[in-house]
Design a protein around this motif. Sequence first.
Motif, PDB file in Angstrom:
ATOM      1  N   UNK A   1       0.826  -1.237  -0.071  1.00 14.32           N
ATOM      2  CA  UNK A   1      -0.137   0.011   0.033  1.00 14.32           C
ATOM      3  C   UNK A   1       0.918   1.306   0.168  1.00 14.32           C
ATOM      4  N   UNK A   2       0.476   2.414  -0.816  1.00 11.40           N
ATOM      5  CA  UNK A   2       1.368   3.490  -0.774  1.00 11.40           C
ATOM      6  C   UNK A   2       0.451   4.816  -1.232  1.00 11.40           C
ATOM      7  N   UNK A   3       1.180   5.918  -1.311  1.00 11.95           N
ATOM      8  CA  UNK A   3       0.573   6.917  -1.691  1.00 11.95           C
ATOM      9  C   UNK A   3       0.831   7.215  -2.983  1.00 11.95           C
ATOM     10  N   UNK A   4       0.071   8.067  -3.729  1.00 12.47           N
ATOM     11  CA  UNK A   4      -0.306   8.267  -5.114  1.00 12.47           C
ATOM     12  C   UNK A   4       0.552   9.783  -5.284  1.00 12.47           C
ATOM     13  N   UNK A   5       1.416   9.844  -6.100  1.00 15.90           N
ATOM     14  CA  UNK A   5       1.888  11.286  -6.428  1.00 15.90           C
ATOM     15  C   UNK A   5       2.554  11.372  -7.968  1.00 15.90           C
ATOM     16  N   UNK A   6       3.506  12.316  -8.224  1.00 18.99           N
ATOM     17  CA  UNK A   6       3.973  12.484  -9.306  1.00 18.99           C
ATOM     18  C   UNK A   6       5.373  12.821  -9.320  1.00 18.99           C
ATOM     19  N   UNK A   7       6.012  12.168 -10.406  1.00 21.02           N
ATOM     20  CA  UNK A   7       7.520  12.222 -10.435  1.00 21.02           C
ATOM     21  C   UNK A   7       7.773  12.259 -11.707  1.00 21.02           C
ATOM     22  N   UNK A   8       8.681  13.308 -12.083  1.00 21.24           N
ATOM     23  CA  UNK A   8       9.177  13.475 -13.582  1.00 21.24           C
ATOM     24  C   UNK A   8       8.183  13.402 -14.666  1.00 21.24           C
ATOM     25  N   UNK A   9       6.901  13.958 -14.046  1.00 23.84           N
ATOM     26  CA  UNK A   9       5.840  14.022 -15.375  1.00 23.84           C
ATOM     27  C   UNK A   9       4.998  12.670 -15.233  1.00 23.84           C
ATOM     28  N   UNK A  10       5.243  11.839 -14.451  1.00 25.60           N
ATOM     29  CA  UNK A  10       4.683  10.424 -14.397  1.00 25.60           C
ATOM     30  C   UNK A  10       3.974  10.214 -13.030  1.00 25.60           C
ATOM     31  N   UNK A  11       2.740   9.291 -13.196  1.00 28.38           N
ATOM     32  CA  UNK A  11       2.178   9.009 -11.959  1.00 28.38           C
ATOM     33  C   UNK A  11       2.878   8.044 -11.353  1.00 28.38           C
ATOM     34  N   UNK A  12       3.338   8.383  -9.872  1.00 38.68           N
ATOM     35  CA  UNK A  12       4.151   7.339  -9.247  1.00 38.68           C
ATOM     36  C   UNK A  12       3.498   6.773  -7.824  1.00 38.68           C
ATOM     37  N   UNK A  13       3.766   5.723  -7.181  1.00 44.20           N
ATOM     38  CA  UNK A  13       3.199   5.427  -5.993  1.00 44.20           C
ATOM     39  C   UNK A  13       4.455   5.240  -5.081  1.00 44.20           C
ATOM     40  N   UNK A  14       4.303   5.922  -3.756  1.00 43.98           N
ATOM     41  CA  UNK A  14       5.434   5.795  -2.884  1.00 43.98           C
ATOM     42  C   UNK A  14       4.836   4.911  -2.014  1.00 43.98           C
ATOM     43  N   UNK A  15       5.623   3.746  -1.787  1.00 41.25           N
ATOM     44  CA  UNK A  15       5.023   2.477  -1.017  1.00 41.25           C
ATOM     45  C   UNK A  15       5.266   2.642   0.529  1.00 41.25           C
ATOM     46  N   UNK A  16       4.109   2.641   1.196  1.00 45.18           N
ATOM     47  CA  UNK A  16       4.094   2.962   2.686  1.00 45.18           C
ATOM     48  C   UNK A  16       4.400   1.877   3.340  1.00 45.18           C
ATOM     49  N   UNK A  17       3.695   0.887   3.296  1.00 46.18           N
ATOM     50  CA  UNK A  17       3.702  -0.492   4.107  1.00 46.18           C
ATOM     51  C   UNK A  17       3.593  -1.574   3.234  1.00 46.18           C
TER      52      UNK A  17
END
Length: 362
Positions: free
Chosen positions: A338-354
Amino acid sequence: MADETEEEVDQEAMMAEWEAMADEDGDDDDDVFDNADEGPGGTRVLDQSEIDSLLGVDSNVDEGGDQSGIQAILNSALVSYERLPMLDIVFDRLVRMMSTSLRNFTSDNVEVSLDNITSARFGDYLNSIPLPAMLTVFKAEEWDNYGLMTVDSAMIYSIVDVLLGGRRGTAAMRIEGRPYTTIERNLIQRLAHVVLADLSSAFDPLSPVTFRFDRLETNPRFATIARHENAAIVITLRVDMEDRGGRIELLIPYATLEPVRELLLQMFMGEKFGRDSIWEGHLTAELWQTDVAIQAVLEQVNLSLGDVMNWEVGSTLDLSVSPESLVELRCGDVSMFKGNMGRKSGNIAIKIANKIVRDDGG
């Protein structure tokens, strides 16, 4: 009276008729028992050789020969040591180590050889020990069980003679009718410590184990470490010190070897029973390089098929999520992170939380 007389006559006539019928039936079998001894009542009597063969105690059969008769039936339940092939390697290693250790212990030229490895019942072995002898009870610490080492009288007097400076070429003096002295017991106890240390080292490549000296006995009844009907392995070692020597026997019950039974079943050291380490390493390397598709699932809503069929262009589907809600990452049908949705380098990214921990039934 007349009636009783008639009944006796009828019985005698009947017996005579039966005897005549038996004689006629037995004519064909007379030639079979012509050479056999007959006891009372015409029954065949076995001679001594036939009795010995039936009991399996034929004196003409060598000790290493096949057993027959009742003795073979009784011993059929014993487990053969050949089913544990790794024992041969262990005790060959023990022989080489004992040759060096006993040379250092006695300062004499010592040769140790392995006579045989056999299986026997514990009770039968105790009854077969030639007395006088010294029996050392030792414990396998890691296996939590016991073993027995027997030193015969010839070996005892040879060790005493060598360690106390006896002259070469003189047969070891053996005095009957007296118990062993404290000096003799202490010297054999030192010998037992040397042999047990080598036995521990012989098992080290297979499974580390410590054989600890427990006690020294001269009466076999006080050296009982297992039930009399239990099977055990008996290893006979021959120790030669030029013109002196004797035998040392090691008895290890199968119950003592049970913790390492799987290791003793190996045909050679390091066998893994079908496992191929090269293939395992190759498969692991390929798995690390495998591409895996991951899906990011915002929300999952269960609707009826009727509601789905009523959808039109412009219909709105409400999801109970917010910008701060965690997104679930799946690999196929398996939820992994599970992670938080965001944006990185113009792409949609997911940062893993747990990481999602699966239960055994998942």
